[in-house]
Design a protein around this motif. Structure first.
Motif, PDB file in Angstrom:
ATOM      1  N   LYS A 139       0.827  -1.203   0.000  1.00  0.00           N
ATOM      2  CA  LYS A 139       0.000   0.000   0.000  1.00  0.00           C
ATOM      3  C   LYS A 139       0.866   1.258   0.000  1.00  0.00           C
ATOM      4  O   LYS A 139       0.517   2.260  -0.633  1.00  0.00           O
ATOM      5  N   ALA A 140       2.000   1.226   0.690  1.00  0.00           N
ATOM      6  CA  ALA A 140       2.908   2.379   0.711  1.00  0.00           C
ATOM      7  C   ALA A 140       3.461   2.670  -0.683  1.00  0.00           C
ATOM      8  O   ALA A 140       3.810   3.806  -0.989  1.00  0.00           O
ATOM      9  N   ARG A 141       3.515   1.646  -1.527  1.00  0.00           N
ATOM     10  CA  ARG A 141       3.992   1.799  -2.900  1.00  0.00           C
ATOM     11  C   ARG A 141       2.828   1.947  -3.887  1.00  0.00           C
ATOM     12  O   ARG A 141       3.037   1.952  -5.089  1.00  0.00           O
ATOM     13  N   ASP A 142       1.611   2.018  -3.356  1.00  0.00           N
ATOM     14  CA  ASP A 142       0.385   2.164  -4.155  1.00  0.00           C
ATOM     15  C   ASP A 142       0.222   1.011  -5.142  1.00  0.00           C
ATOM     16  O   ASP A 142      -0.192   1.206  -6.282  1.00  0.00           O
ATOM     17  N   LEU A 143       0.549  -0.209  -4.697  1.00  0.00           N
ATOM     18  CA  LEU A 143       0.419  -1.384  -5.544  1.00  0.00           C
ATOM     19  C   LEU A 143      -0.951  -2.022  -5.361  1.00  0.00           C
ATOM     20  O   LEU A 143      -1.565  -1.918  -4.306  1.00  0.00           O
TER      21      LEU A 143
END
Length: 95
Positions: free
Chosen positions: A30-34
């Motif tokens: 989620k931190a990498r917007d995956l």
């Protein structure tokens, strides 16, 4: 920087169950917007699909070797590339 979309399907082996690995993995994705998902396997491993810009997916593949504090990853197996998944990253029920 490569923003071309990339999707990977992997299995992570080692001490990855009972240590918060799925939640950690979801937070990192989620931190990498995956997009994608993660779940425990009956074999004791963890299975995941990560989709997003190639640089972000590649970065995720690097960090999965670390995991949360008590995890110990001993191997990562990559399967055939799946079709891209859209939407929020999910923690799925065990397989």
């Amino acid at each position: 920087m490569t923003t071309d979309p990339l999707a990977v399907h992997i299995q992570i082996e080692g001490r990855v169950q009972g240590v918060g690995y799925r939640a950690w993995c979801a937070d990192e994705a989620k931190a990498r917007d995956l997009s994608g998902w993660v779940r425990n396997l009956a074999s004791g491993g963890v299975e995941a699909v990560f989709c997003g810009p190639a640089d972000d997916v590649t970065d995720m593949l690097d960090v999965i070797w670390h995991g949360p504090r008590f995890a110990r990853v001993t191997g990562v197996k990559e399967f055939d590339r799946p079709p891209p998944i859209t939407g929020p990253f999910q923690v799925r029920d065990s397989a």
